[in-house]
Design an enzyme around this catalytic site. Structure first.
Site, PDB file in Angstrom:
ATOM      1  N   ASP A   8      -3.790  15.256 -45.039  1.00  0.00           N
ATOM      2  CA  ASP A   8      -3.724  14.591 -43.722  1.00  0.00           C
ATOM      3  C   ASP A   8      -4.812  15.146 -42.797  1.00  0.00           C
ATOM      4  O   ASP A   8      -4.513  15.719 -41.759  1.00  0.00           O
ATOM      5  CB  ASP A   8      -2.324  14.765 -43.089  1.00  0.00           C
ATOM      6  CG  ASP A   8      -1.982  16.220 -42.772  1.00  0.00           C
ATOM      7  OD1 ASP A   8      -2.537  17.129 -43.433  1.00  0.00           O
ATOM      8  OD2 ASP A   8      -1.180  16.458 -41.839  1.00  0.00           O
ATOM      9  N   ASP A  13      -7.552  20.638 -43.732  1.00  0.00           N
ATOM     10  CA  ASP A  13      -7.539  19.757 -44.913  1.00  0.00           C
ATOM     11  C   ASP A  13      -8.976  19.384 -45.278  1.00  0.00           C
ATOM     12  O   ASP A  13      -9.332  19.319 -46.458  1.00  0.00           O
ATOM     13  CB  ASP A  13      -6.799  18.445 -44.626  1.00  0.00           C
ATOM     14  CG  ASP A  13      -5.382  18.620 -44.174  1.00  0.00           C
ATOM     15  OD1 ASP A  13      -4.469  18.446 -44.971  1.00  0.00           O
ATOM     16  OD2 ASP A  13      -5.183  18.924 -42.974  1.00  0.00           O
ATOM     17  N   ASN A  37      -1.094  15.178 -39.321  1.00  0.00           N
ATOM     18  CA  ASN A  37      -1.791  15.717 -38.146  1.00  0.00           C
ATOM     19  C   ASN A  37      -2.155  14.622 -37.151  1.00  0.00           C
ATOM     20  O   ASN A  37      -2.081  14.816 -35.938  1.00  0.00           O
ATOM     21  CB  ASN A  37      -3.072  16.427 -38.581  1.00  0.00           C
ATOM     22  CG  ASN A  37      -2.788  17.750 -39.270  1.00  0.00           C
ATOM     23  OD1 ASN A  37      -1.886  18.473 -38.871  1.00  0.00           O
ATOM     24  ND2 ASN A  37      -3.547  18.048 -40.298  1.00  0.00           N
ATOM     25  N   THR A 122      -1.396  18.974 -49.004  1.00  0.00           N
ATOM     26  CA  THR A 122      -1.678  19.826 -47.843  1.00  0.00           C
ATOM     27  C   THR A 122      -1.244  19.155 -46.537  1.00  0.00           C
ATOM     28  O   THR A 122      -1.737  19.499 -45.467  1.00  0.00           O
ATOM     29  CB  THR A 122      -3.183  20.189 -47.776  1.00  0.00           C
ATOM     30  OG1 THR A 122      -3.945  18.983 -47.626  1.00  0.00           O
ATOM     31  CG2 THR A 122      -3.636  20.934 -49.012  1.00  0.00           C
ATOM     32  N   PHE A 164       4.695  23.078 -39.680  1.00  0.00           N
ATOM     33  CA  PHE A 164       4.454  21.666 -39.363  1.00  0.00           C
ATOM     34  C   PHE A 164       4.694  20.715 -40.544  1.00  0.00           C
ATOM     35  O   PHE A 164       5.425  19.717 -40.413  1.00  0.00           O
ATOM     36  CB  PHE A 164       3.019  21.498 -38.835  1.00  0.00           C
ATOM     37  CG  PHE A 164       2.662  20.081 -38.508  1.00  0.00           C
ATOM     38  CD1 PHE A 164       3.128  19.466 -37.355  1.00  0.00           C
ATOM     39  CD2 PHE A 164       1.847  19.341 -39.365  1.00  0.00           C
ATOM     40  CE1 PHE A 164       2.799  18.150 -37.054  1.00  0.00           C
ATOM     41  CE2 PHE A 164       1.510  18.021 -39.067  1.00  0.00           C
ATOM     42  CZ  PHE A 164       1.994  17.424 -37.911  1.00  0.00           C
ATOM     43  N   ASN A 165       4.070  20.971 -41.706  1.00  0.00           N
ATOM     44  CA  ASN A 165       4.165  20.006 -42.818  1.00  0.00           C
ATOM     45  C   ASN A 165       5.609  19.760 -43.236  1.00  0.00           C
ATOM     46  O   ASN A 165       5.980  18.645 -43.613  1.00  0.00           O
ATOM     47  CB  ASN A 165       3.368  20.499 -44.037  1.00  0.00           C
ATOM     48  CG  ASN A 165       1.877  20.428 -43.815  1.00  0.00           C
ATOM     49  OD1 ASN A 165       1.405  19.703 -42.943  1.00  0.00           O
ATOM     50  ND2 ASN A 165       1.131  21.202 -44.600  1.00  0.00           N
ATOM     51  N   HIS A 238      -5.321  27.256 -43.080  1.00  0.00           N
ATOM     52  CA  HIS A 238      -4.145  27.063 -43.947  1.00  0.00           C
ATOM     53  C   HIS A 238      -4.465  26.406 -45.294  1.00  0.00           C
ATOM     54  O   HIS A 238      -4.239  26.975 -46.362  1.00  0.00           O
ATOM     55  CB  HIS A 238      -3.116  26.164 -43.238  1.00  0.00           C
ATOM     56  CG  HIS A 238      -2.745  26.591 -41.858  1.00  0.00           C
ATOM     57  ND1 HIS A 238      -1.856  27.612 -41.612  1.00  0.00           N
ATOM     58  CD2 HIS A 238      -3.126  26.123 -40.640  1.00  0.00           C
ATOM     59  CE1 HIS A 238      -1.695  27.752 -40.313  1.00  0.00           C
ATOM     60  NE2 HIS A 238      -2.460  26.862 -39.699  1.00  0.00           N
ATOM     61  N   ASP A 239      -4.923  25.153 -45.223  1.00  0.00           N
ATOM     62  CA  ASP A 239      -4.935  24.327 -46.436  1.00  0.00           C
ATOM     63  C   ASP A 239      -5.879  24.817 -47.545  1.00  0.00           C
ATOM     64  O   ASP A 239      -5.559  24.659 -48.732  1.00  0.00           O
ATOM     65  CB  ASP A 239      -5.237  22.866 -46.065  1.00  0.00           C
ATOM     66  CG  ASP A 239      -4.133  22.256 -45.215  1.00  0.00           C
ATOM     67  OD1 ASP A 239      -2.995  22.776 -45.270  1.00  0.00           O
ATOM     68  OD2 ASP A 239      -4.393  21.287 -44.499  1.00  0.00           O
TER      69      ASP A 239
HETATM   70  C1  BDR Z   1      -0.363  22.756 -41.615  1.00  0.00           C
HETATM   71  O1  BDR Z   1      -0.159  21.771 -40.608  1.00  0.00           O
HETATM   72  C2  BDR Z   1      -1.372  21.180 -40.233  1.00  0.00           C
HETATM   73  O2  BDR Z   1      -1.578  21.356 -38.873  1.00  0.00           O
HETATM   74  C3  BDR Z   1      -2.466  21.820 -41.061  1.00  0.00           C
HETATM   75  O3  BDR Z   1      -3.356  20.838 -41.541  1.00  0.00           O
HETATM   76  C4  BDR Z   1      -1.734  22.503 -42.186  1.00  0.00           C
HETATM   77  O4  BDR Z   1      -1.603  21.657 -43.312  1.00  0.00           O
HETATM   78  C5  BDR Z   1      -0.166  24.134 -41.023  1.00  0.00           C
HETATM   79  O5  BDR Z   1       1.117  24.252 -40.504  1.00  0.00           O
HETATM   80 CA    CA Z   2      -2.806  19.604 -43.507  1.00  0.00          CA
END
Ligand code: BDR
Ligand code: CA
Length: 311
Positions: A8, A13, A37, A122, A164-165, A238-239
């Site tokens: 996303d 990502d 996102n 991701t 978040f994810n 993160h990703d």
């Molecule tokens: C995740 O949430 C999104 O904001 C980032 O792309 C990452 O996948 C981190 O919490």
């Molecule tokens: Ca992401």
């Protein structure tokens, strides 16, 4: 190694896609996109822009689910900007959108695969859960799932309890975590260790090519938001932990344990209950990654981005 990257984009990502597209160890059979996102219309566009940037117009990009399985979409423009990839110039991509729906692509590709495929989600897990729901037999052809999502020691980043994810689509996360295939999870416990500090960004910039410049533009935008939020020099990348793990799992340390998702509580919705000390009899379902050699991670990323333009 055949992989489908489900994403996303999102700056992190996008960097993950650029890392993967520079890595010949990975045969990217498709990039599938999901709402997260930012809305789907933008995530699919951003993925195609990354293919343009990388010069990888051989990889099909599909759009998938435009909202979570059972809930309205939550987006994160306040983290990623209105485009999702603020920090670079965003225009209409040349790489066309493949007509197939991401879920249809996953099902057909996995059914036809001669060799098991690794899924690399991701974003919210909506596409993956929908594919499993539609055709559970595809799991026979899933080598493993290497995902970014969840949190244990770090707490949540979008609610006090949830990452978040997982928060965006907890029901889909629940389906994926119970699917029975090997899962490697990159939660905030590890992703918060790979901070894109200014010196690290400058080392990437020294590659002096358009892809490295774009990555630095995106990381610069990310830096502003997350430095203010966490009080650290640099935002967590993160990703890219997912693809980095595929390229060099020795960089990471993890533990096999049960991870379950809260799907009901209004207070802790999307919380990942990680049974790190094996205090329940719930069966282990995840390799929970909790440590990384961050310097080596950035060396790998910097070296791969230095391969652009690809020959
Ligand atoms: C995740 O949430 C999104 O904001 C980032 O792309 C990452 O996948 C981190 O919490
Ligand atoms: Ca992401």
């Amino acid at each position: 190694m055949p992989v489908i990257i489900d994403c996303d984009p999102g700056q992190d990502d996008a960097v993950n896609l650029l890392l993967a597209m520079a890595s010949p160890e990975l045969d990217i059979v498709g990039i599938t996109t999901v709402a997260g996102n930012v809305p789907l219309e933008l995530t699919q566009r951003n993925a195609r822009l990354m293919c343009d940037l990388a010069g990888r117009r051989d990889i099909p990009v599909m759009a998938g689910c435009d909202q979570p399985l059972h809930r309205p979409l939550i987006t994160a423009e306040k983290v990623h900007g209105t485009t999702g990839i603020d920090g670079i110039e965003v225009r209409d991509p040349q790489h066309p959108l493949d007509e197939r729906h991401a879920v249809e692509f996953m099902v057909d590709t996995l059914r036809a695969a001669e060799q098991p495929v690794t899924l690399v989600p991701t974003g919210p897990l909506t596409n993956v859960a929908a594919a499993i729901g539609r055709a559970p037999d595809i799991l026979d052809n899933v080598e493993r799932i290497v995902m970014m999502g969840g949190a244990m020691r770090e707490g949540g980043n979008h609610s006090p309890s949830a990452e978040f994810n997982i928060l965006v689509d907890p029901e889909s996360a629940d389906i994926v975590l119970r699917c029975g295939r090997p899962i490697v999870a990159m939660g905030l416990d590890v992703t918060h260790q790979v901070l894109a500090s200014r010196p690290r960004i400058e080392r990437i910039r020294a590659n002096d090519n358009p892809v490295a410049d774009a990555v630095c533009g995106m990381l610069g935008f990310f830096h502003r938001f997350d430095s203010a939020k966490y009080g650290s020099d640099g935002s967590p990348l993160h990703d890219p932990c997912t693809v980095a793990w595929l390229l060099d799992p020795e960089l990471f340390t993890g533990k096999t344990c049960n991870v379950s998702v809260e799907t009901e509580s209004a207070l802790t919705l999307g919380h990942t209950a990680v049974d790190f000390w094996h205090v329940t009899d719930r069966p282990p379902n995840v390799e929970w990654i909790y440590e990384v050699d961050a310097d080596a991670f950035y060396e790998l990323l910097t070296e791969r981005l230095g391969r652009y333009p690809l020959q």
